[in-house]
Design a protein around this motif. Structure first.
Motif, PDB file in Angstrom:
ATOM      1  N   THR A 144       0.833  -1.206   0.000  1.00 23.89           N
ATOM      2  CA  THR A 144       0.000   0.000   0.000  1.00 23.89           C
ATOM      3  C   THR A 144       0.867   1.255   0.000  1.00 23.89           C
ATOM      4  O   THR A 144       2.037   1.203   0.415  1.00 23.89           O
ATOM      5  N   SER A 145       0.281   2.380  -0.401  1.00 25.79           N
ATOM      6  CA  SER A 145       1.049   3.637  -0.390  1.00 25.79           C
ATOM      7  C   SER A 145       1.364   4.033   1.057  1.00 25.79           C
ATOM      8  O   SER A 145       2.397   4.624   1.331  1.00 25.79           O
ATOM      9  N   GLU A 146       0.464   3.651   2.024  1.00 22.87           N
ATOM     10  CA  GLU A 146       0.733   3.981   3.439  1.00 22.87           C
ATOM     11  C   GLU A 146       1.996   3.262   3.916  1.00 22.87           C
ATOM     12  O   GLU A 146       2.852   3.835   4.583  1.00 22.87           O
ATOM     13  N   GLY A 155      -3.226  -2.242  -3.262  1.00 20.19           N
ATOM     14  CA  GLY A 155      -1.894  -1.631  -3.293  1.00 20.19           C
ATOM     15  C   GLY A 155      -1.235  -1.753  -4.652  1.00 20.19           C
ATOM     16  O   GLY A 155      -1.896  -1.993  -5.670  1.00 20.19           O
ATOM     17  N   TYR A 156       0.105  -1.617  -4.663  1.00 17.52           N
ATOM     18  CA  TYR A 156       0.871  -1.600  -5.911  1.00 17.52           C
ATOM     19  C   TYR A 156       1.706  -2.869  -6.039  1.00 17.52           C
ATOM     20  O   TYR A 156       2.279  -3.351  -5.052  1.00 17.52           O
ATOM     21  N   GLN A 157       1.806  -3.368  -7.269  1.00 14.47           N
ATOM     22  CA  GLN A 157       2.620  -4.564  -7.503  1.00 14.47           C
ATOM     23  C   GLN A 157       3.460  -4.366  -8.765  1.00 14.47           C
ATOM     24  O   GLN A 157       2.984  -3.793  -9.759  1.00 14.47           O
ATOM     25  N   LEU A 158       4.720  -4.848  -8.699  1.00 13.67           N
ATOM     26  CA  LEU A 158       5.609  -4.736  -9.857  1.00 13.67           C
ATOM     27  C   LEU A 158       5.308  -5.865 -10.838  1.00 13.67           C
ATOM     28  O   LEU A 158       5.215  -7.029 -10.435  1.00 13.67           O
ATOM     29  N   VAL A 159       5.146  -5.528 -12.117  1.00 14.58           N
ATOM     30  CA  VAL A 159       4.936  -6.548 -13.148  1.00 14.58           C
ATOM     31  C   VAL A 159       6.079  -6.409 -14.151  1.00 14.58           C
ATOM     32  O   VAL A 159       6.290  -5.327 -14.724  1.00 14.58           O
ATOM     33  N   ILE A 160       6.838  -7.500 -14.350  1.00 12.86           N
ATOM     34  CA  ILE A 160       7.959  -7.458 -15.308  1.00 12.86           C
ATOM     35  C   ILE A 160       7.506  -8.140 -16.591  1.00 12.86           C
ATOM     36  O   ILE A 160       7.161  -9.321 -16.586  1.00 12.86           O
TER      37      ILE A 160
END
Length: 657
Positions: A33-35, A73-78
């Protein structure tokens, strides 16, 4: 590589912030999450959201993107592995200029190779790597053993393909986690320049640089693998020995000459190092120094190669060092019951570490430990044992031992704890059956197929023969009939045809079960969403609550501060686990406090405080307790959930999930 958005701001701090966000996203299997990111990086959630936009824009032209999942929240996708790896490679070169530097110590070489394999697009040939690093085939093979060990820790491996070379293999998640650790690791290795200023009072800077080069060249040439701290210890030892010889001090002699040392290759290497050092410094080193330098080069290898007993080790180390080492280990055993008191590798490793360390204290040199945060987070119990050893050293020598030094001592202890785990071997059981040998054999093979090497079935017997059995070599009994007699070991009752329920009963004995964290949590000792602003406010509040319930002694707060003064208990990931150095309470329990906003705790951000209260004079296996806490606080997603809980019920449910 299009980094317009990143570079356009012209702000180095922003750059490093974006990289910190990228590292966190790479190291996490689940969305963040950004928090959470805001707390880690110490900016507002809004700033994080802006940063994520910039980072996403930069990544999109480099094979990756940041996926935003509403409410999660945020997740990295390669999307393009090759492009993304070359983006990371460019980052390393821009940040560290590492493509220009040939690594000059075993530890630096290992780190270089790890990054090289993780970032390579295809297979790498050993010959090419040797040329690139200016090292021999035997040296790189030594280094690769260490590389493989590191990769083992991440659950990845090197695949060898004839005529192609080596390539790193493993699940995408694990490879990404290893990349996060090794690409963004900003801690410098323990480099010689740390000592240069402090050692110049002993010898001229040019001489020190020349000695360092002699050591590096000799160990390189002879394929000796030493850690950075071992090289530093040897370096300091030579500098201090030179100063003492110059001042007319005689070096204390061994009680007997150790032929085992003289016969080793390392003794010849030590001779070469001394010979060159004598020419550089214009002094003559006594022969006993050569043996001592050989000891440094041999390290714990000596134990395995020469079959040294504890008595031999006592002869090899000087009296005061040996006595100090054993005092530290006795005190650790008395306080923490780790079962490592007679680990010979630990005695020699710690003994060799302490001699130059003691000289450092005498000459007022402060060591810096770049691994300190990792040691505290990953080996909390070993770190506590290091603190106990530090108390012995402070008491014996009237010096102050700081947490950097404790971290190095903890590494020796942590290694011994890992060795002990390996040595405990499989659990041993006896099978008791009523319906004849056939059903006992059926049980035995079913258990063997389920548990393999973890369970050793020492025998089978009928119920009526139980009285004839000695249980010295048995950890527990598995029986298909009810046993009414009292036996000296636990009894697990099962059906002859083992069902899932029976298997899970057996599993709880075979696989070391840690106690459940819930055993240590009491409803009235959880304080959620508190508005405290400082560490002191939290500690005073928690201790007052415990005093009201008559659970702790009157001086409990000062004992907690005593522990904090040795080394802060904020372990990263927004978590702190304060506690006294020695156990003080009548039973083991946790007191938990979460905060509305994170606070500063010895340069770490903290929002989740777990006051650890340990039962005094307990023989309980504390390692389980620390592992359990470690798993809990290591889990970023769990910590985020727990911080948001507003009721006991919600808190416990989050833990159960």
């Amino acid at each position: 590589m299009d980094e317009g958005k990143v570079e356009g701001k012209g702000d180095d701090e922003l750059n490093s912030r974006l990289m910190q966000i990228l590292r966190e996203l790479m190291a996490s299997e689940t969305p963040l999450t950004s928090e959470y990111l805001a707390n880690i990086i110490q900016v507002t959630s809004r700033t994080v959201r802006e940063d994520i936009k910039s980072l996403d824009q930069s990544l999109r032209s480099n094979g990756a993107k940041i996926h935003s999942i509403r409410g999660t929240g945020y997740q990295l996708v390669i999307e393009n592995d090759q492009l993304f790896r070359s983006f990371l490679q460019d980052f390393i070169q821009k940040e560290k200029g590492e493509e220009l530097v040939t690594p000059d110590s075993p530890e630096a070489r290992v780190k270089y190779l790890i990054r090289r394999f993780l970032l390579a697009e295809g297979y790498l040939k050993l010959d090419d790597l040797c040329d690139e690093m200016h090292i021999s085939k035997s040296t790189i093979q030594n280094d690769l053993r260490q590389v493989k060990k590191v990769f083992d820790n991440y659950g990845i491996y090197l695949e060898k393909r004839p005529n192609y070379g080596l390539k790193v293999k493993g699940s995408e998640v694990k490879l990404r986690f290893a990349l996060a650790e090794y690409v963004f690791d900003r801690s410098e290795s323990v480099a010689k320049d740390i000592w240069q200023d402090q050692l110049t009072s002993l010898a001229a800077k040019d001489n020190l640089t020349a000695i360092w080069k002699v050591i590096i060249d000799e160990i390189k040439e002879n394929g000796i693998t030493l850690s950075d701290i071992a090289i530093n210890n040897l370096f300091i030892h030579i500098a201090i020995a030179y100063k003492r010889i110059q001042s007319g001090h005689r070096v204390s002699m061994y009680k007997k000459e150790l032929n085992e040392i003289i016969d080793q290759k390392e003794y010849q290497v030590a001779k070469d190092i001394v010979k060159q050092t004598e020419v550089l410094l214009g002094v003559t080193f006594p022969q006993v120094e050569i043996a001592y330098i050989a000891l440094h080069l041999l390290g714990t290898k000596m134990i395995t190669q020469t079959n040294m007993t504890e008595n031999d080790i006592e002869q090899a180390l000087e009296n005061d060092i040996y006595n100090l080492t054993t005092r530290c280990l006795d005190f650790i055993e008395e306080k923490l019951h780790l079962g490592i008191r007679h680990d010979r590798e630990l005695i020699i490793g710690l003994g060799l570490h302490l001699k130059p360390a003691i000289n450092r204290y005498k000459y007022g040199m402060n060591i810096r430990n770049p691994m300190i945060d990792d040691i505290k987070a990953n080996y909390p119990l070993a770190f506590e044992a290091g603190i106990v050893a530090g108390m012995v050293l402070e008491d014996s020598m009237n010096v102050t031992i700081d947490e950097n030094e404790i971290g190095y001592i903890a590494l020796h202890i942590g290694a011994a704890m890992e060795r002990r785990k390996i040595q405990t071997g499989p659990k041993r059981c006896m099978i008791v059956c009523a319906s004849g040998l056939g059903s006992a054999q059926l049980l035995k093979y079913k258990l063997k197929s389920k548990f393999g090497d973890k369970l050793d079935v020492v025998g089978t017997t009928e119920y009526y023969k139980l009285q004839q059995i000695t249980f010295e070599q048995v950890d527990f009994v598995i029986s298909s009939v009810p046993i009414r007699e009292h036996l000296p070991v636990p009894i697990i009752e099962v059906n002859t045809i083992l069902g899932d329920r029976d298997l899970s009963k057996v599993e709880s004995f075979v696989v070391e079960q840690t106690q459940s964290v819930f055993e240590y949590i009491k409803k009235d000792l959880i304080f959620l969403n508190q508005s405290f602003q400082t560490r002191d406010d939290i500690l005073i509040f928690l201790v007052d609550e415990l005093k009201k319930r008559k659970l702790v002694p009157d001086n409990y707060l000062s004992l907690i501060y005593e522990r904090e003064s040795i080394a802060p208990t904020a372990y990263g990931n927004l978590v702190a686990i304060p506690h006294p150095v020695t156990a003080q309470t009548d039973h083991t329990f946790l007191t938990i406090c979460t905060l509305e906003k994170s606070i500063d705790w010895a340069e770490n951000r903290v929002q989740f405080v777990c006051l650890l209260n340990v039962e005094k004079d307990s023989q309980e296996d504390l390692q389980h307790m620390y592992e359990m806490l470690g798993n809990m606080v290591d889990n970023k997603v769990l910590v985020q959930k727990l911080i948001k809980c507003t009721s006991y019920h919600e808190f416990i449910n989050a833990l159960i999930e």
